[in-house]
Motif scaffolding. Sequence first.
Motif, PDB file in Angstrom:
ATOM      1  N   THR A 293      33.164 -20.752 -39.175  1.00  0.00           N
ATOM      2  CA  THR A 293      33.810 -19.696 -37.725  1.00  0.00           C
ATOM      3  C   THR A 293      33.222 -19.569 -36.718  1.00  0.00           C
ATOM      4  O   THR A 293      33.229 -18.255 -36.075  1.00  0.00           O
ATOM      5  CB  THR A 293      34.249 -18.662 -39.001  1.00  0.00           C
ATOM      6  OG1 THR A 293      33.407 -17.916 -39.409  1.00  0.00           O
ATOM      7  CG2 THR A 293      35.281 -19.419 -40.089  1.00  0.00           C
ATOM      8  N   VAL A 294      32.026 -20.431 -36.472  1.00  0.00           N
ATOM      9  CA  VAL A 294      31.112 -20.111 -35.185  1.00  0.00           C
ATOM     10  C   VAL A 294      31.896 -19.918 -34.069  1.00  0.00           C
ATOM     11  O   VAL A 294      33.316 -20.929 -33.772  1.00  0.00           O
ATOM     12  CB  VAL A 294      30.110 -20.880 -34.807  1.00  0.00           C
ATOM     13  CG1 VAL A 294      29.170 -20.337 -33.447  1.00  0.00           C
ATOM     14  CG2 VAL A 294      29.082 -20.977 -36.626  1.00  0.00           C
ATOM     15  N   ASN A 295      31.931 -18.698 -32.653  1.00  0.00           N
ATOM     16  CA  ASN A 295      33.363 -19.042 -31.862  1.00  0.00           C
ATOM     17  C   ASN A 295      32.464 -19.715 -31.295  1.00  0.00           C
ATOM     18  O   ASN A 295      30.906 -19.017 -30.405  1.00  0.00           O
ATOM     19  CB  ASN A 295      32.940 -16.806 -32.126  1.00  0.00           C
ATOM     20  CG  ASN A 295      34.026 -17.027 -30.599  1.00  0.00           C
ATOM     21  OD1 ASN A 295      34.663 -17.495 -29.494  1.00  0.00           O
ATOM     22  ND2 ASN A 295      34.623 -15.901 -30.376  1.00  0.00           N
ATOM     23  N   ILE A 296      32.422 -20.317 -30.972  1.00  0.00           N
ATOM     24  CA  ILE A 296      32.054 -21.479 -29.553  1.00  0.00           C
ATOM     25  C   ILE A 296      33.110 -21.650 -28.362  1.00  0.00           C
ATOM     26  O   ILE A 296      34.553 -21.749 -28.692  1.00  0.00           O
ATOM     27  CB  ILE A 296      31.941 -23.143 -30.547  1.00  0.00           C
ATOM     28  CG1 ILE A 296      30.907 -22.813 -31.601  1.00  0.00           C
ATOM     29  CG2 ILE A 296      31.229 -24.170 -28.756  1.00  0.00           C
ATOM     30  CD1 ILE A 296      30.611 -24.319 -31.820  1.00  0.00           C
ATOM     31  N   ILE A 297      32.793 -21.496 -27.248  1.00  0.00           N
ATOM     32  CA  ILE A 297      33.049 -21.000 -26.171  1.00  0.00           C
ATOM     33  C   ILE A 297      32.821 -22.464 -25.069  1.00  0.00           C
ATOM     34  O   ILE A 297      30.890 -22.739 -25.113  1.00  0.00           O
ATOM     35  CB  ILE A 297      32.612 -19.651 -24.965  1.00  0.00           C
ATOM     36  CG1 ILE A 297      33.566 -18.983 -26.367  1.00  0.00           C
ATOM     37  CG2 ILE A 297      33.607 -19.997 -24.110  1.00  0.00           C
ATOM     38  CD1 ILE A 297      33.064 -17.355 -26.192  1.00  0.00           C
ATOM     39  N   GLY A 298      33.413 -23.286 -24.468  1.00  0.00           N
ATOM     40  CA  GLY A 298      32.685 -23.994 -23.555  1.00  0.00           C
ATOM     41  C   GLY A 298      32.264 -25.540 -24.094  1.00  0.00           C
ATOM     42  O   GLY A 298      31.845 -25.800 -25.733  1.00  0.00           O
ATOM     43  N   ASP A 299      31.567 -26.546 -24.193  1.00  0.00           N
ATOM     44  CA  ASP A 299      30.433 -27.171 -24.168  1.00  0.00           C
ATOM     45  C   ASP A 299      29.522 -27.003 -24.394  1.00  0.00           C
ATOM     46  O   ASP A 299      28.215 -26.198 -23.984  1.00  0.00           O
ATOM     47  CB  ASP A 299      30.141 -28.279 -22.792  1.00  0.00           C
ATOM     48  CG  ASP A 299      31.410 -28.874 -22.278  1.00  0.00           C
ATOM     49  OD1 ASP A 299      32.444 -29.231 -22.836  1.00  0.00           O
ATOM     50  OD2 ASP A 299      31.487 -28.536 -21.016  1.00  0.00           O
ATOM     51  N   VAL A 300      28.849 -27.314 -25.927  1.00  0.00           N
ATOM     52  CA  VAL A 300      27.782 -27.070 -26.638  1.00  0.00           C
ATOM     53  C   VAL A 300      27.570 -27.978 -27.421  1.00  0.00           C
ATOM     54  O   VAL A 300      28.297 -28.494 -28.116  1.00  0.00           O
ATOM     55  CB  VAL A 300      28.063 -25.157 -27.735  1.00  0.00           C
ATOM     56  CG1 VAL A 300      27.268 -24.859 -29.163  1.00  0.00           C
ATOM     57  CG2 VAL A 300      29.291 -24.058 -26.882  1.00  0.00           C
ATOM     58  N   TYR A 301      26.228 -28.275 -27.838  1.00  0.00           N
ATOM     59  CA  TYR A 301      25.584 -28.880 -28.523  1.00  0.00           C
ATOM     60  C   TYR A 301      24.807 -28.352 -29.313  1.00  0.00           C
ATOM     61  O   TYR A 301      23.948 -27.308 -28.837  1.00  0.00           O
ATOM     62  CB  TYR A 301      24.633 -30.017 -27.686  1.00  0.00           C
ATOM     63  CG  TYR A 301      23.955 -30.648 -29.049  1.00  0.00           C
ATOM     64  CD1 TYR A 301      24.249 -32.328 -29.548  1.00  0.00           C
ATOM     65  CD2 TYR A 301      22.871 -30.534 -29.602  1.00  0.00           C
ATOM     66  CE1 TYR A 301      23.548 -32.550 -30.689  1.00  0.00           C
ATOM     67  CE2 TYR A 301      21.659 -30.941 -30.313  1.00  0.00           C
ATOM     68  CZ  TYR A 301      22.468 -32.573 -30.830  1.00  0.00           C
ATOM     69  OH  TYR A 301      21.685 -33.293 -31.920  1.00  0.00           O
ATOM     70  N   ILE A 302      24.419 -28.363 -30.784  1.00  0.00           N
ATOM     71  CA  ILE A 302      24.047 -27.993 -32.190  1.00  0.00           C
ATOM     72  C   ILE A 302      23.883 -29.034 -33.073  1.00  0.00           C
ATOM     73  O   ILE A 302      24.193 -29.725 -32.999  1.00  0.00           O
ATOM     74  CB  ILE A 302      25.281 -26.605 -33.174  1.00  0.00           C
ATOM     75  CG1 ILE A 302      25.342 -25.170 -32.157  1.00  0.00           C
ATOM     76  CG2 ILE A 302      23.863 -25.688 -34.031  1.00  0.00           C
ATOM     77  CD1 ILE A 302      26.546 -24.902 -32.965  1.00  0.00           C
ATOM     78  N   HIS A 303      22.433 -28.779 -33.244  1.00  0.00           N
ATOM     79  CA  HIS A 303      21.808 -30.077 -34.044  1.00  0.00           C
ATOM     80  C   HIS A 303      22.196 -29.181 -35.239  1.00  0.00           C
ATOM     81  O   HIS A 303      22.686 -28.486 -36.050  1.00  0.00           O
ATOM     82  CB  HIS A 303      20.992 -29.695 -34.100  1.00  0.00           C
ATOM     83  CG  HIS A 303      19.545 -30.749 -35.098  1.00  0.00           C
ATOM     84  ND1 HIS A 303      19.475 -30.444 -35.853  1.00  0.00           N
ATOM     85  CD2 HIS A 303      19.289 -32.348 -34.454  1.00  0.00           C
ATOM     86  CE1 HIS A 303      18.725 -31.932 -36.593  1.00  0.00           C
ATOM     87  NE2 HIS A 303      18.785 -33.070 -35.360  1.00  0.00           N
ATOM     88  N   PRO A 304      22.801 -30.749 -36.101  1.00  0.00           N
ATOM     89  CA  PRO A 304      23.149 -30.473 -37.415  1.00  0.00           C
ATOM     90  C   PRO A 304      22.014 -29.641 -38.218  1.00  0.00           C
ATOM     91  O   PRO A 304      22.657 -28.416 -39.123  1.00  0.00           O
ATOM     92  CB  PRO A 304      23.381 -31.625 -37.998  1.00  0.00           C
ATOM     93  CG  PRO A 304      23.233 -32.132 -36.910  1.00  0.00           C
ATOM     94  CD  PRO A 304      22.607 -31.924 -36.245  1.00  0.00           C
ATOM     95  N   SER A 305      20.903 -29.305 -37.756  1.00  0.00           N
ATOM     96  CA  SER A 305      20.264 -28.866 -39.201  1.00  0.00           C
ATOM     97  C   SER A 305      19.962 -27.309 -38.761  1.00  0.00           C
ATOM     98  O   SER A 305      19.743 -26.739 -40.132  1.00  0.00           O
ATOM     99  CB  SER A 305      18.451 -29.522 -38.817  1.00  0.00           C
ATOM    100  OG  SER A 305      17.765 -29.652 -38.004  1.00  0.00           O
ATOM    101  N   SER A 306      20.414 -26.913 -38.056  1.00  0.00           N
ATOM    102  CA  SER A 306      20.331 -25.716 -37.746  1.00  0.00           C
ATOM    103  C   SER A 306      21.569 -24.864 -37.699  1.00  0.00           C
ATOM    104  O   SER A 306      22.455 -24.282 -37.849  1.00  0.00           O
ATOM    105  CB  SER A 306      20.272 -25.098 -35.766  1.00  0.00           C
ATOM    106  OG  SER A 306      19.218 -25.939 -35.178  1.00  0.00           O
ATOM    107  N   LYS A 307      20.847 -23.203 -37.867  1.00  0.00           N
ATOM    108  CA  LYS A 307      21.537 -22.407 -38.360  1.00  0.00           C
ATOM    109  C   LYS A 307      22.386 -21.069 -38.208  1.00  0.00           C
ATOM    110  O   LYS A 307      21.620 -20.421 -37.722  1.00  0.00           O
ATOM    111  CB  LYS A 307      21.253 -22.214 -40.309  1.00  0.00           C
ATOM    112  CG  LYS A 307      20.461 -23.262 -41.325  1.00  0.00           C
ATOM    113  CD  LYS A 307      20.041 -21.753 -42.139  1.00  0.00           C
ATOM    114  CE  LYS A 307      19.482 -23.127 -43.267  1.00  0.00           C
ATOM    115  NZ  LYS A 307      20.115 -24.280 -43.647  1.00  0.00           N
TER     116      LYS A 307
END
Length: 414
Positions: A293-307
């Motif tokens: 349920t992370v609040n993501i706004i706009g264009d974001v890249y998150i590596h799968p291993s990050s918490k």
Amino acid sequence: MAGEGKVIAVIMVGGPTKGTRFRPLSLNIAKPLFPLAGFPMVHHPILACKKIPNLAHIYLIGFYDERLFSLYLSNVSSELKIPVRYLCEDKPHGSAGALFKFRDLLMEDNPKEIFVMHCDICCSFPLVDMQMAHRNYGGIGTMLVKKVSTEATGKFGELVADPLTKELLHFAEKPETHVSDYINCGVYIFTPDIFVTMQTLTPTRKERGIFRRLSSFESLEFSSPSVQKDVIRLDEDLFTPLVGKKKIYTFETSDFWEQIKTPGMSLRCSSLYLKQYHMKTPELLSSADAIMTVNIIGDVYIHPSSKIHPTAKIGPNVSISANARIGPGVRLRDCIILDDVEVQDNAIVMHAIIGWKASIGKWARVQGERNYGAKNGISILGEAVTVEDEVIVLSSTVLPHKALNQSVQGEIIL
């Protein structure tokens, strides 16, 4: 058929004497491997080259230690199922000189066309469209160009082309007086005849002596202003003698284009690539649905291993690399978070690049001015920098392995 024939691509990556303006980030990693929008800088032109029909080989040419690229090139070759090889120069030869040095190897595939591009540019790389135009022109070379503001032209090679035929009629590298609003974008396509042309340049260059001006793409390659015998540059040494001879033509792009000379511009270019993901490969972007349920706004890249804690607010223009830990209440906006970074509870990071293994304490703030071209336009933390709880870092650069227990503004912490 006219369209058949193998194609190769060459990406110029420079070497450790280049990228000095990219410090402190280039202290830890070769500049071409610095991540933009989650992938190494050089990965973006490589992906663009993969779309070229009949591509036989991709070569990286530079004078970094080849061991720096071995793991990446092994992985990307397997992933793309195209051989990607690094060719190591013993010293800088200039962009055209490097091509000439490795000409026998480059011609092993008997290519009909050779794409050449510099690694430190950010654009949409319209290579397939450029290839079609090149074939229609019938010259030995085609240059990607873009119209920019008059104020910006003086930083780059300016040119004049025939408005109808697109033939290159005049080229000047960083002229003292304004020549044109069109600039050289550092992406080219050549026929193998270009090597014959290079062979004829040596006598002309010996007569000319010292370089008049250094290319915007090669200005940091040479430690001495004196001419090296085997240095040949694409711009002044190759293009200038060929203008107006129906040899070199231009292909204009209206898409985004930037040169990546500083950390500030890398943040700007990361944003441009994230926008490109949004338009063409949205599966590369992260979404709140995919990450709890992370609040993501706009264009974001998150590596799968990050918490990422569910109460963190991420975006727009955020790239988070491997094994990062983002705590509760954290606000990230317009930033690059590199591997193994920890951002603790309620901290804020905006207009900044946070280096590998850095730690930002609770209620701390790391922020820049969002002026990507200015010296302190963003904040930069080098590797393993610690910002303690409630400390504020504004428009400052902190070199690796420093600990900040008091707030700073507009400083370089050595």
